[in-house]
Write an enzyme that holds these catalytic residues in place. Structure first.
Site, PDB file in Angstrom:
ATOM      1  N   GLU A 223      -1.617 -16.733  22.000  1.00  0.00           N
ATOM      2  CA  GLU A 223      -0.279 -17.145  22.169  1.00  0.00           C
ATOM      3  C   GLU A 223       0.173 -17.782  23.424  1.00  0.00           C
ATOM      4  O   GLU A 223       1.220 -17.067  24.224  1.00  0.00           O
ATOM      5  CB  GLU A 223       0.623 -15.990  21.560  1.00  0.00           C
ATOM      6  CG  GLU A 223       0.373 -15.491  20.216  1.00  0.00           C
ATOM      7  CD  GLU A 223       1.345 -14.505  19.819  1.00  0.00           C
ATOM      8  OE1 GLU A 223       2.173 -14.046  20.535  1.00  0.00           O
ATOM      9  OE2 GLU A 223       0.933 -13.935  18.614  1.00  0.00           O
ATOM     10  N   ASN A 271      -6.298 -18.102  19.918  1.00  0.00           N
ATOM     11  CA  ASN A 271      -5.674 -17.795  18.562  1.00  0.00           C
ATOM     12  C   ASN A 271      -4.049 -18.041  19.087  1.00  0.00           C
ATOM     13  O   ASN A 271      -3.517 -17.575  20.214  1.00  0.00           O
ATOM     14  CB  ASN A 271      -5.933 -16.354  18.653  1.00  0.00           C
ATOM     15  CG  ASN A 271      -5.472 -15.642  17.447  1.00  0.00           C
ATOM     16  OD1 ASN A 271      -5.762 -16.360  16.383  1.00  0.00           O
ATOM     17  ND2 ASN A 271      -4.653 -14.664  17.299  1.00  0.00           N
ATOM     18  N   HIS A 307       1.230 -15.823  10.117  1.00  0.00           N
ATOM     19  CA  HIS A 307       2.397 -14.818   9.539  1.00  0.00           C
ATOM     20  C   HIS A 307       3.540 -15.665   9.012  1.00  0.00           C
ATOM     21  O   HIS A 307       3.695 -16.613   9.654  1.00  0.00           O
ATOM     22  CB  HIS A 307       2.880 -14.071  10.873  1.00  0.00           C
ATOM     23  CG  HIS A 307       1.871 -13.309  11.554  1.00  0.00           C
ATOM     24  ND1 HIS A 307       1.055 -12.109  10.842  1.00  0.00           N
ATOM     25  CD2 HIS A 307       1.227 -13.474  12.699  1.00  0.00           C
ATOM     26  CE1 HIS A 307       0.193 -11.454  11.718  1.00  0.00           C
ATOM     27  NE2 HIS A 307       0.443 -12.216  12.903  1.00  0.00           N
ATOM     28  N   ASP A 338      -0.232 -12.798   6.705  1.00  0.00           N
ATOM     29  CA  ASP A 338       0.540 -12.186   5.753  1.00  0.00           C
ATOM     30  C   ASP A 338       1.731 -12.606   5.310  1.00  0.00           C
ATOM     31  O   ASP A 338       2.152 -13.885   6.004  1.00  0.00           O
ATOM     32  CB  ASP A 338       0.795 -10.665   6.444  1.00  0.00           C
ATOM     33  CG  ASP A 338       1.526 -10.705   7.745  1.00  0.00           C
ATOM     34  OD1 ASP A 338       1.962 -11.756   8.237  1.00  0.00           O
ATOM     35  OD2 ASP A 338       1.368  -9.696   8.663  1.00  0.00           O
TER      36      ASP A 338
HETATM   37  C1  XIL Z   1       0.945  -6.559  16.191  1.00  0.00           C
HETATM   38  C2  XIL Z   1       0.602  -5.296  15.602  1.00  0.00           C
HETATM   39  O1  XIL Z   1       0.188  -5.582  14.362  1.00  0.00           O
HETATM   40  C3  XIL Z   1       1.272  -4.405  15.788  1.00  0.00           C
HETATM   41  O2  XIL Z   1       0.765  -3.013  15.593  1.00  0.00           O
HETATM   42  C4  XIL Z   1       1.730  -4.140  17.399  1.00  0.00           C
HETATM   43  O3  XIL Z   1       2.525  -3.072  17.570  1.00  0.00           O
HETATM   44  C5  XIL Z   1       2.237  -5.634  17.759  1.00  0.00           C
HETATM   45  O4  XIL Z   1       1.166  -6.248  17.790  1.00  0.00           O
HETATM   46  N1  XIL Z   1       0.302 -11.429  16.737  1.00  0.00           N
HETATM   47  C6  XIL Z   1      -0.919 -10.955  17.267  1.00  0.00           C
HETATM   48  C7  XIL Z   1      -1.053  -9.536  17.024  1.00  0.00           C
HETATM   49  O5  XIL Z   1      -1.849 -11.715  17.779  1.00  0.00           O
HETATM   50  O6  XIL Z   1      -1.885  -8.995  17.968  1.00  0.00           O
HETATM   51  C8  XIL Z   1       0.151  -8.683  16.798  1.00  0.00           C
HETATM   52  O7  XIL Z   1      -0.087  -7.719  16.145  1.00  0.00           O
HETATM   53  C9  XIL Z   1       0.995  -9.758  15.736  1.00  0.00           C
HETATM   54  C10 XIL Z   1       1.270 -11.002  16.334  1.00  0.00           C
END
Ligand code: XIL
Length: 433
Positions: A223, A271, A307, A338
């Protein structure tokens, strides 16, 4: 892992039949037994066809004075045995699963995991039977591995790798450099550029070397871009950064070089989220990786997080985006899929929303399966019992994963399975609305 299109096979039906019961939807130790008439006939001796029954090596005939009692005891014993075998086979690895289907197609089927849940039987069994790849949801992040400046703690990360090895799964590592998920000692301290440079180099070297040959792919940088395609301000880039503030993507490049030096065999990924479709962010990432490939920076792939929060996905645009990255000879991994649905106070989503969710899973999976360079499809967790979405949306959304909170497969699971099993991926260019 490169896909071999030749390995794509038709899948057979998921149901397992024997003479007495049908085990529909065998997964993760759950088997709903539909008992057939034959089963009751066996137990209670009602057989319309047979008059001779095997009994302890002998044939038992209707004329035998003990026929009734012996047959009943035999029937009960064999019925119990069959039930036992049935439930045993339901608990052991099923013949058909997402994992097996993905393997036949040459695509890794993955999920994010929390090692503290491995002790939950259904969690572990579902994982082992349905997935060929796992990625620690948090266990390899800076705040977990390095809670204090002087402490490296690999306890949880090791558990993920050990679980994967025990169950012949691949491990994706996540993540070596990210502006978020850093421990407070790192965020709060005012380190100099030189100190940050050394800290990041040391971290990457130490973590990647520890899992050399055991973690097959790493999200090296996570990110780094904002929605307009500009680099995000961050500790590693420009606050104060590792020495490349204002120098475009050079700090990212540096992280890839360090990771490659620590494990030249590991696949290295950039990523991000919100860059799944053709848009300004994915354009910026595309420009970066094209430049990296051109100049020989060791990058192997792109992670598309996926997501989805609004029950909409433009699968046509996603397909095109996957295609332009794979055309650069990069792999694409769907890394964190998800599909969140609005939920009531009990965490329930409507049937209509679950159906829309399933279509989105189907469309995204089909977009991946259709492209030989899309070599992994991973969800961010697998059971609604444990998902970050509730936390992320303050309880407004949830129900985002292929298994419900009781580990039963949802329509989304059937959609993934159907997409994987389909010879020609369906609804490739239809946008699920
Ligand atoms: C999220 C996890 O699912 C949580 O458990 C944590 O508290 C915060 O991070 N993008 C990512 C992941 O690359 O690492 C993130 O995961 C969700 C968004």
């Amino acid at each position: 892992m490169r896909k071999s299109p030749e390995s794509v096979q038709n899948r057979t039906s998921r149901s397992q039949n024997d003479a007495f019961c049908t085990c529909t939807f065998v997964q993760s130790g759950i088997c709903s037994l539909n008992l057939h008439w034959d089963f009751f006939a066996l137990i209670f001796g009602y057989s319309s066809q047979r008059t001779v029954t095997p009994y302890l090596g002998k044939n038992l005939e209707r004329g035998d004075p003990d026929f009734g009692a012996k047959k009943m005891s035999w029937n009960l014993a064999s019925g119990i045995l069959l039930l036992g075998l049935g439930s045993l086979s339901a608990q052991l690895s099923p013949a058909q699963s997402l994992r097996n289907c993905g393997t036949a197609r040459g695509v890794l089927i993955g999920t994010a995991v929390r090692p503290q849940l491995f002790s939950e039987g259904l969690y572990s069994r579902t994982l082992a039977s349905e997935f060929s790849m796992i990625e620690p949801e948090d266990a390899m992040k800076w705040w977990m591995i390095r809670p204090e400046q002087a402490t490296f703690d690999f306890t949880q990360a090791d558990r993920v790798v050990e679980f994967a090895e025990k169950h012949s799964m691949k491990v994706r590592g996540h993540t070596l450099a990210w502006g978020w998920s850093n421990p407070s000692w790192l965020n709060q301290n005012s380190f100099t550029t030189e100190q940050l440079n050394r800290l990041l180099q040391e971290h990457i070297e130490r973590v990647v070397t520890r899992y050399r040959g055991r973690v097959f792919a790493w999200d090296v940088v996570n990110e780094a871009f904002d929605e307009d395609g500009a680099l995000k301000a961050s500790l590693w880039y420009n606050r104060p950064g590792i020495g490349f503030a204002g120098k475009s993507t050079e700090y990212i490049e540096q992280a890839f070089h360090w990771a490659h030096a620590a494990d030249p065999e590991a696949l290295l990924f950039y990523n991000d989220n919100g860059a799944e479709t053709l848009n300004k962010k994915s354009d910026a990432i595309y420009a970066m990786v094209k430049d990296f490939k051109y100049r020989g920076v060791p990058i192997d792939g792109i992670g598309m997080q996926m997501h989805i929060f609004d029950l909409q996905a433009d699968s046509h645009s996603i397909s095109k985006n996957i295609a332009r990255f794979t055309a650069l000879d990069l792999q694409v991994h769907i890394t964190e899929m998800d599909v969140a649905a609005p939920v009531d106070t009990m965490g329930r989503a409507s049937a209509a929303d679950l159906a829309r969710q399933a279509e989105i899973y189907r469309a995204i999976a089909s977009a991946c399966f259709a492209n030989a360079g899309c070599s992994a499809l991973q969800t961010w967790g697998f059971t609604d019992k444990y998902s970050w979405i509730g936390w992320k949306t303050k309880g407004a959304k949830g129900n985002a994963l292929p298994f419900d909170r009781y580990y039963s497969p949802k329509p989304a699971y059937a959609a993934l399975e159907g997409s994987c099993a389909a010879k020609q991926p369906a609804s490739l260019h239809s946008s699920p609305q």
